[in-house]
Design a protein around this motif. Structure first.
Motif, PDB file in Angstrom:
ATOM      1  N   ASP A  68       2.359  -2.985 -13.115  1.00  0.00           N
ATOM      2  CA  ASP A  68       2.829  -1.299 -12.629  1.00  0.00           C
ATOM      3  C   ASP A  68       2.925  -1.678 -11.041  1.00  0.00           C
ATOM      4  O   ASP A  68       2.002  -2.097 -10.527  1.00  0.00           O
ATOM      5  CB  ASP A  68       2.329  -0.566 -12.459  1.00  0.00           C
ATOM      6  N   GLN A  69       4.652  -2.047 -10.608  1.00  0.00           N
ATOM      7  CA  GLN A  69       4.075  -1.960  -9.072  1.00  0.00           C
ATOM      8  C   GLN A  69       4.073  -0.883  -7.888  1.00  0.00           C
ATOM      9  O   GLN A  69       3.248  -1.183  -7.314  1.00  0.00           O
ATOM     10  CB  GLN A  69       5.754  -2.219  -8.222  1.00  0.00           C
ATOM     11  N   LEU A  70       3.682   0.190  -8.605  1.00  0.00           N
ATOM     12  CA  LEU A  70       3.359   1.290  -7.324  1.00  0.00           C
ATOM     13  C   LEU A  70       1.730   1.235  -7.996  1.00  0.00           C
ATOM     14  O   LEU A  70       0.716   1.890  -6.926  1.00  0.00           O
ATOM     15  CB  LEU A  70       4.042   2.923  -7.971  1.00  0.00           C
ATOM     16  N   LEU A  71       1.271   0.887  -9.269  1.00  0.00           N
ATOM     17  CA  LEU A  71      -0.253   1.195  -9.269  1.00  0.00           C
ATOM     18  C   LEU A  71      -0.641  -0.009  -8.878  1.00  0.00           C
ATOM     19  O   LEU A  71      -1.736  -0.490  -7.936  1.00  0.00           O
ATOM     20  CB  LEU A  71      -0.364   1.495 -10.556  1.00  0.00           C
ATOM     21  N   ARG A  72      -1.007  -1.597  -9.830  1.00  0.00           N
ATOM     22  CA  ARG A  72      -1.370  -3.112  -9.982  1.00  0.00           C
ATOM     23  C   ARG A  72      -0.554  -3.734  -8.155  1.00  0.00           C
ATOM     24  O   ARG A  72      -1.560  -3.879  -7.134  1.00  0.00           O
ATOM     25  CB  ARG A  72      -1.470  -3.570 -10.943  1.00  0.00           C
ATOM     26  N   GLY A  73       0.302  -2.765  -8.177  1.00  0.00           N
ATOM     27  CA  GLY A  73       0.935  -3.813  -7.455  1.00  0.00           C
ATOM     28  C   GLY A  73       0.997  -3.133  -5.705  1.00  0.00           C
ATOM     29  O   GLY A  73       1.353  -3.495  -5.457  1.00  0.00           O
ATOM     30  N   ALA A  74       0.121  -1.998  -5.518  1.00  0.00           N
ATOM     31  CA  ALA A  74      -0.019  -1.209  -4.398  1.00  0.00           C
ATOM     32  C   ALA A  74      -1.122  -0.317  -4.423  1.00  0.00           C
ATOM     33  O   ALA A  74      -2.073  -0.866  -3.505  1.00  0.00           O
ATOM     34  CB  ALA A  74       1.970  -0.534  -3.849  1.00  0.00           C
ATOM     35  N   ALA A  75      -1.244   1.021  -5.424  1.00  0.00           N
ATOM     36  CA  ALA A  75      -1.844   1.695  -5.073  1.00  0.00           C
ATOM     37  C   ALA A  75      -3.093   1.777  -5.211  1.00  0.00           C
ATOM     38  O   ALA A  75      -4.270   1.486  -4.731  1.00  0.00           O
ATOM     39  CB  ALA A  75      -1.242   3.415  -5.019  1.00  0.00           C
ATOM     40  N   LEU A  76      -3.393   1.016  -6.246  1.00  0.00           N
ATOM     41  CA  LEU A  76      -4.703   1.045  -6.918  1.00  0.00           C
ATOM     42  C   LEU A  76      -5.432  -0.235  -6.295  1.00  0.00           C
ATOM     43  O   LEU A  76      -6.332   0.020  -6.001  1.00  0.00           O
ATOM     44  CB  LEU A  76      -4.185   0.360  -8.322  1.00  0.00           C
ATOM     45  N   ASN A  77      -4.709  -1.230  -5.656  1.00  0.00           N
ATOM     46  CA  ASN A  77      -5.133  -2.581  -4.786  1.00  0.00           C
ATOM     47  C   ASN A  77      -6.124  -1.516  -3.706  1.00  0.00           C
ATOM     48  O   ASN A  77      -6.739  -2.249  -3.796  1.00  0.00           O
ATOM     49  CB  ASN A  77      -4.199  -3.550  -4.991  1.00  0.00           C
ATOM     50  N   ALA A  78      -4.657  -0.761  -3.431  1.00  0.00           N
ATOM     51  CA  ALA A  78      -5.430  -0.153  -1.682  1.00  0.00           C
ATOM     52  C   ALA A  78      -6.581   0.817  -2.104  1.00  0.00           C
ATOM     53  O   ALA A  78      -8.291   0.802  -1.239  1.00  0.00           O
ATOM     54  CB  ALA A  78      -4.459   0.746  -1.572  1.00  0.00           C
ATOM     55  N   PHE A  79      -6.953   1.354  -3.637  1.00  0.00           N
ATOM     56  CA  PHE A  79      -7.967   1.956  -3.839  1.00  0.00           C
ATOM     57  C   PHE A  79      -9.369   0.867  -3.760  1.00  0.00           C
ATOM     58  O   PHE A  79      -9.968   1.977  -3.458  1.00  0.00           O
ATOM     59  CB  PHE A  79      -7.833   2.886  -5.367  1.00  0.00           C
ATOM     60  N   GLU A  80      -9.132   0.022  -4.862  1.00  0.00           N
ATOM     61  CA  GLU A  80     -10.071  -0.616  -5.142  1.00  0.00           C
ATOM     62  C   GLU A  80     -10.705  -1.551  -3.738  1.00  0.00           C
ATOM     63  O   GLU A  80     -11.812  -2.110  -3.323  1.00  0.00           O
ATOM     64  CB  GLU A  80      -9.367  -2.021  -6.309  1.00  0.00           C
ATOM     65  N   ILE A  81      -9.459  -1.760  -3.331  1.00  0.00           N
ATOM     66  CA  ILE A  81     -10.287  -2.066  -1.253  1.00  0.00           C
ATOM     67  C   ILE A  81     -11.044  -1.055  -0.855  1.00  0.00           C
ATOM     68  O   ILE A  81     -12.428  -1.793  -0.431  1.00  0.00           O
ATOM     69  CB  ILE A  81      -8.897  -2.390  -0.577  1.00  0.00           C
ATOM     70  N   MET A  82     -10.787   0.225  -0.817  1.00  0.00           N
ATOM     71  CA  MET A  82     -11.632   1.089  -0.428  1.00  0.00           C
ATOM     72  C   MET A  82     -13.070   1.498  -1.643  1.00  0.00           C
ATOM     73  O   MET A  82     -14.333   1.385  -0.230  1.00  0.00           O
ATOM     74  CB  MET A  82     -10.818   3.081  -0.999  1.00  0.00           C
ATOM     75  N   GLN A  83     -12.691   0.569  -2.092  1.00  0.00           N
ATOM     76  CA  GLN A  83     -14.365   1.017  -3.663  1.00  0.00           C
ATOM     77  C   GLN A  83     -14.902   0.234  -2.247  1.00  0.00           C
ATOM     78  O   GLN A  83     -16.588  -0.246  -2.701  1.00  0.00           O
ATOM     79  CB  GLN A  83     -14.423   0.743  -4.831  1.00  0.00           C
ATOM     80  N   LEU A  84     -14.973  -1.388  -2.080  1.00  0.00           N
ATOM     81  CA  LEU A  84     -15.435  -2.402  -1.097  1.00  0.00           C
ATOM     82  C   LEU A  84     -16.187  -1.657  -0.089  1.00  0.00           C
ATOM     83  O   LEU A  84     -17.036  -2.246   0.022  1.00  0.00           O
ATOM     84  CB  LEU A  84     -14.387  -3.643  -1.370  1.00  0.00           C
ATOM     85  N   VAL A  85     -15.351  -0.477   0.763  1.00  0.00           N
ATOM     86  CA  VAL A  85     -16.350  -0.513   1.908  1.00  0.00           C
ATOM     87  C   VAL A  85     -17.411   0.753   1.822  1.00  0.00           C
ATOM     88  O   VAL A  85     -17.216   1.388   1.024  1.00  0.00           O
ATOM     89  CB  VAL A  85     -14.604  -0.004   2.613  1.00  0.00           C
ATOM     90  N   LYS A  86     -17.833  -0.071   2.826  1.00  0.00           N
ATOM     91  CA  LYS A  86     -19.151   1.183   2.133  1.00  0.00           C
ATOM     92  C   LYS A  86     -19.043   1.968   3.727  1.00  0.00           C
ATOM     93  O   LYS A  86     -19.678   0.578   4.867  1.00  0.00           O
ATOM     94  CB  LYS A  86     -20.710   0.157   1.822  1.00  0.00           C
ATOM     95  N   ARG A  87     -19.660   2.855   4.225  1.00  0.00           N
ATOM     96  CA  ARG A  87     -19.352   4.149   4.768  1.00  0.00           C
ATOM     97  C   ARG A  87     -20.121   4.909   5.234  1.00  0.00           C
ATOM     98  O   ARG A  87     -20.381   5.200   4.003  1.00  0.00           O
ATOM     99  CB  ARG A  87     -18.411   3.894   6.017  1.00  0.00           C
TER     100      ARG A  87
END
Length: 329
Positions: free
Chosen positions: A310-329
């Motif tokens: 899915d281009q909008l999920l795995r190809g964009a938003a989901l990957n960005a969401f998972e990047i957010m989960q890497l961030v610890k603030r």
């Protein structure tokens, strides 16, 4: 982390981003152009009041998702990153040597706390879910990739155009015009995604080359790509011809490897008509992989595979969401 901003919330990626954020307890600030400001946006059972973009409002947020054009990101991205973690979905910073380009299941461990992070191109993100574990296991030497890209890659208006043109289609040659593609996409395939470069590859094709090399940490990896727009709505499909440094002794071992890879679903039973397709991968978080076979030229050093995501999920938003989960603030 408590407060998140989605800039460009009314676009296809922005709306998908809100769907992912909906079940969380995060406070979400929606921003869009002045013409959308003040309107109520309903996504995933939550109501959002759209606000006009402002640097000051973004500064109150822990993370800012930029679901906007590269031009906008270049203008504001670095400024916003002075006070918030910025995850940019455009191509503005992907090739900057000091900006990490992340696909968390593949190279998330390389994140060092940077405040400006690039999200890869959709075709790259989808392919990397499969290429990452294969490269780690066998050492990727070269890749020939053909992408079959959905209308969603050109945005929400492009998806609407495809639906309308498909409903009204009568015969070829009657209406070849388009507002969102190089030609009418309905019942057609277009071997052009983005503009052509001097080397006769399109910008979209070169993005895959540059981004696979950066994410895999292989700056000289041999890659050739052909990108084709096809009349599907939101799932891309890709054909991968791969050559490896190490021999592959068992296709069953490859299937087990990919079945166990995070974010990958093995769909590989051709006799039963089971293989990756946009029809089945749309709305899925995982990338489907199948049609796994030894390449007829490279033998045990090569594989041919077919994937869809899915281009909008795995190809964009989901990957960005998972990047957010890497961030610890």
């Amino acid at each position: 982390m408590k407060r998140i901003a989605v800039v460009g919330c009314t676009g296809a990626v922005g709306l998908t981003m809100l769907e992912l954020l909906g079940p969380t307890e995060l406070e979400v600030l929606c921003m869009a152009s002045p013409r959308s400001a003040g309107k109520l946006l309903q996504v995933g059972g939550r109501d959002y009041l759209i606000e006009p973009f402002s640097v000051e409002a973004c500064a109150t947020c822990d993370v800012v998702f930029l679901c906007v054009s590269g031009e906008f990101a270049l203008k504001y991205g670095e400024q916003l990153a002075q006070s918030s973690v910025v995850i940019d979905n455009s191509s503005a910073f992907r090739y900057h040597p000091d900006v990490p380009l992340l696909v968390p299941p593949i190279n998330g461990k390389s994140y060092k706390g940077e405040y400006l992070i690039a999200n890869p191109n959709c075709s790259s993100a989808i392919a990397l879910m499969v290429l990452g574990p294969l490269h780690q296991a066998f050492g990727l030497e070269s890749a020939i990739i053909s992408t079959y890209q959905a209308a969603s890659g050109a945005g929400q208006p492009a998806m609407l155009e495809l639906r309308e043109r498909a409903r009204g289609f009568e015969d070829y040659g009657l209406d070849n015009g388009s507002e969102n593609f190089a030609h009418n996409l309905a019942f057609n395939v277009i071997p052009q995604v983005d503009r052509f470069e001097d080397n006769l590859y399109t910008r979209e094709e070169m993005k895959v080359v540059w981004e696979l090399r950066k994410v895999l940490g292989e700056p000289r990896l041999a890659i050739s790509t052909t990108a084709v727009r096809v009349p599907t709505l939101r799932s891309h499909a890709e054909s991968l011809t791969l050559k490896f440094k190490q021999p592959i002794h068992s296709l069953e071992g490859v299937r087990r490897l990919l079945a166990e890879a995070p974010g990958v679903e093995l769909v590989d039973d051709p006799a039963a008509g089971r293989y990756p397709m946009p029809m089945t991968s749309t709305y899925k978080h995982a990338v489907e992989v199948g049609r796994i076979r030894f390449n007829l030229i490279y033998g045990q050093y090569g594989l041919d595979l077919f994937i869809s995501g899915d281009q909008l999920l795995r190809g964009a938003a989901l990957n960005a969401f998972e990047i957010m989960q890497l961030v610890k603030r």
